[in-house]
Design a protein around this motif. Structure first.
Motif, short mmCIF file in Angstrom:
data_model
loop_
_atom_site.label_atom_id
_atom_site.label_comp_id
_atom_site.label_asym_id
_atom_site.label_seq_id
_atom_site.Cartn_x
_atom_site.Cartn_y
_atom_site.Cartn_z
N GLU A 68 -6.77 9.41 44.96
CA GLU A 68 -5.39 9.86 45.15
C GLU A 68 -4.62 9.86 43.84
N CYS A 71 -5.66 12.98 42.07
CA CYS A 71 -5.04 14.16 42.67
C CYS A 71 -3.53 14.19 42.47
N GLY A 72 -2.98 13.13 41.90
CA GLY A 72 -1.54 13.10 41.71
C GLY A 72 -0.77 12.77 42.98
N LEU A 73 -1.46 12.25 44.00
CA LEU A 73 -0.78 11.88 45.25
C LEU A 73 -0.11 10.52 45.12
N ALA A 86 -6.29 18.88 40.62
CA ALA A 86 -7.41 18.46 41.45
C ALA A 86 -7.14 18.75 42.91
N VAL A 87 -8.22 18.98 43.64
CA VAL A 87 -8.11 19.17 45.09
C VAL A 87 -8.93 18.09 45.77
N LEU A 88 -8.40 17.60 46.90
CA LEU A 88 -9.04 16.50 47.62
C LEU A 88 -9.94 17.04 48.72
#
Lengths: 257, 260
Positions: A68, A71-73, A86-88
Motif C-alpha cells: 500500500e 501504491c501511494g495508498l 503502481a497498480v494493486l
C-alpha cells in the motif's frame, strides 16, 4: 492548423518516471486500541525498472502495508517511498460479480473515464492472448479460480501503470492451478516487462518468479535478507540452483522467526 | 416425476398449513362460544368476499394505487437518504438519528395534522406510506453500500478512479440487492400505512371500508377486506422477488464471488 504548445496531460500522478520502486528506511505504525502496532521498521527495498522483486515473510509481517505504501495508498511515518505509478492486484480477485469478465477487465480503463465500447475493444485482445477467448461474456461466478485470476491480471495490466503491486495473487488457488498460473505469469512478464513487487508466503514461488527475494521477519516487519536470483528463465522448481536458493530463503525465514 | 408435479409438491406444505388454520378457525367460530360479530367464520368471510366483490374491487383499486405510488415515493426518498448518508460522514451523524426517530412517530398522531395540511386526497396517504416505507429501504441500501469490500475501494484508487467513479461502478450496483430487500419489507408496511392513512380521513379505500364495516356490524366484510389486503401484499412481494431475479441474476449465483 493550431499548433499544439502543451503536451496533453497523460500521467495522473507526477512521479519521476522510471525509478522503479525505491523504499528507503521506511517505518509504519498503526494506532490500535490497547497500544500501537508497529507494522514495518526500517525497511529497504529496491526494484529497478523491469525487475521482479519477491517479498516473502510470515503472515503479519507488514507485507500488505508495504504494497500500500508502494501504491501511494498510505504514507510512511519515517523514511521515503519513491515509485513510478503502481497498480494493486489484491489476493482476492475482487471481480465485480454483476459484470462480465470482459467488463471486469475493462474496469481499469472505465475508471479513468474511457467509454464503454472503447474500453471493451482494448480488453478483448488480451482475452485471446491469455486463453480467455469465448469467456468474455461469462460472469465471474462461472469462471474457474485460475481464469478469474487471469481476468484480474488483465485488469491490472490494462491500468497501464509501470509498477505492479501483487499481493499474494495465487494464495487462494489450489496447488495445481497455482503452478499453472505461476508459469503463465513468468511468461507474460517476459513479454510485457513491468516492475513488479510480488508479495507471497510461498518461498518457492518467490525464487521461481523473482529477480531478487526479500525475506522479512514477523512483526515488526524488517528485511532480514535480500537474495539475488541470477538464474535464467524459465526456471524449473527441481533445478538444483532453485532448490538451493529456496533452502537459503527458508533458512533466513527460520532464523527470523 | 415431472417438473410441474414437483413444483406443485413444493406448495403442499404451505397449502396444508393454510387448510389446517382455516379448518381450526371454522371449527372454533361455529362450535366455540364466540359471537360471529367478533369473529366471523371463514365461510361467512367467503360469502362476504363473493357478495361484496364489486365493492371490494373498487376500494382495492384505490388502496392499491396509494400503496404503489407510496412505495415509489418511499424508494426515491429512501435511496436518496442512503446515498447522501453514505457519501457524507457529516450527514450520517446529522441525519441518521432523525431517520430512526421518524419511525417512532405514531401515525394516528400526525394523521389529523396531515389532513389539515393536505386535505382528504391522495397526498396525505402518500406521505404516511412513504414515511414508514422509506425506512427499511434506506437502511437496507445503506447496509449494502457499507458492505462493499474496503479493499475494492483501494483497488479502484490505484486504478485512478474518483470517489464518484467508484460509486458508479462498484458501490451503486452492489447496493441494488439491498434496495430490493428494503423494498420487500416496505411492501408489507406500506399496506399497513395505507390502512392507517385511510382511517384518519378518507371516503374510499379498503382501510376506510374496514373502518365503516365494523360499527355497521359487517365484521365478515371487514375480514374480507383484510384478506384482500394480505393477498395484495403477497402478490406485490412476489412480483418484487421476480423482478429481482430477472434484474440481478448475479446476486443469486451460488458459486464464488461475494454474491449474497
Amino acid at each position: 492548423m493550431p499548433e499544439i504548445t502543451e503536451a496533453p496531460v497523460e500521467e495522473p500522478r507526477a512521479v519521476s518516471a522510471h525509478v522503479g520502486v525505491r523504499v528507503e528506511q521506511v517505518s509504519r505504525t498503526f494506532p490500535r486500541r490497547g497500544g500501537a502496532v508497529e507494522a514495518l521498521r526500517d525497511v529497504d527495498l529496491r526494484a529497478r525498472p523491469g525487475e521482479v522483486v519477491a517479498v516473502v515473510g510470515p503472515s503479519g509481517c507488514g507485507k500488505s502495508t508495504l504494497l500500500e505504501l508502494v501504491c501511494g495508498l498510505q504514507q510512511p511515518d519515517r523514511g521515503t517511498v519513491t515509485a513510478d505509478p503502481a497498480v494493486l492486484m489484491p489476493q482476492r480477485d475482487l471481480l465485480l460479480p454483476w459484470a462480465s469478465a470482459l467488463d471486469n477487465a475493462a474496469l481499469a480503463l472505465r475508471a479513468r473515464g474511457v467509454g464503454r465500447e472503447q474500453a471493451r475493444a482494448a480488453a478483448r485482445p488480451w482475452f485471446e492472448r491469455f486463453g480467455l477467448a469465448g469467456f468474455e461474456q461469462a460472469r465471474p461466478a462461472a469462471l474457474s479460480g485460475g481464469m478469474r485470476q487471469r481476468v484480474a491480471f488483465v485488469r491490472t495490466l490494462l491500468a497501464g501503470k509501470p509498477v505492479l503491486a501483487l499481493d499474494e495473487p495465487f494464495a487462494a488457488l489450489d496447488a495445481l492451478t497455482r503452478q499453472e498460473v505461476q508459469a503463465w505469469l513468468a511468461q507474460t512478464l517476459a513479454q510485457e516487462p513491468r516492475t513488479v513487487v510480488l508479495v507471497t508466503h510461498d518461498v518457492e514461488e518467490a525464487v521461481l518468479l523473482g529477480d531478487a527475494v526479500v525475506v522479512m521477519s514477523p512483526r515488526p516487519g524488517r528485511v532480514v535478507a535480500t537474495l539475488p536470483v541470477a538464474l535464467p528463465r524459465p526456471r524449473r522448481r527441481t533445478d538444483p540452483a532453485v532448490v538451493e536458493l529456496r533452502e537459503a530463503a527458508l533458512t533466513a525465514l527460520g532464523a527470523a522467526a | 416425476m415431472s417438473g410441474a408435479l414437483r413444483r406443485a409438491g413444493g406448495w403442499l406444505p404451505a397449502l396444508a398449513i393454510v387448510v389446517a388454520l382455516v379448518g381450526a378457525w371454522e371449527l372454533y367460530a361455529v362450535y366455540g362460544n364466540v359471537d360471529s360479530l367478533l369473529l366471523p367464520a371463514p365461510h361467512e368471510v367467503a360469502t362476504a368476499l363473493w357478495d361484496d366483490r364489486a365493492l371490494l374491487w373498487d376500494n382495492l383499486k384505490v388502496t392499491a394505487g396509494e400503496v404503489l405510488l407510496g412505495i415509489v415515493v418511499a424508494a426515491v426518498a429512501g435511496l436518496g437518504c442512503a446515498v447522501a448518508i453514505h457519501l457524507s460522514p457529516t450527514l450520517r451523524r446529522a441525519v441518521y438519528p432523525l431517520l430512526v426517530a421518524s419511525q417512532t412517530i405514531p401515525i394516528p398522531l400526525i394523521a389529523s395534522l396531515l389532513v389539515v395540511w393536505l386535505g382528504f386526497g391522495l397526498a396525505p396517504k402518500l406521505v404516511v406510506i412513504a414515511l414508514i416505507a422509506f425506512f427499511p429501504i434506506a437502511v437496507a441500501t445503506l447496509d449494502a453500500l457499507a458492505a462493499v469490500d474496503p479493499e475494492q475501494r483501494r483497488l479502484m484508487r490505484t486504478l485512478d478512479a474518483s470517489r464518484l467513479t467508484t460509486f458508479r461502478f462498484v458501490e451503486a450496483p452492489a447496493a441494488l440487492p439491498g434496495l430490493f430487500s428494503g423494498a420487500k419489507i416496505a411492501v408489507a408496511v406500506a399496506v399497513i400505512g395505507a390502512v392507517f392513512a385511510e382511517q384518519s380521513g378518507s371516503d374510499k379505500g379498503l382501510g376506510h371500508l374496514v373502518q365503516q364495516a365494523v360499527p355497521q356490524l359487517l365484521t365478515a366484510r371487514a375480514y374480507a377486506a383484510v384478506l384482500i389486503l394480505s393477498a395484495f401484499a403477497i402478490a406485490l412481494f412476489g412480483l418484487l422477488s421476480l423482478v429481482e431475479r430477472r434484474a440481478l441474476p448475479w446476486a443469486f449465483d451460488r458459486r464464488g464471488g461475494p454474491a449474497r
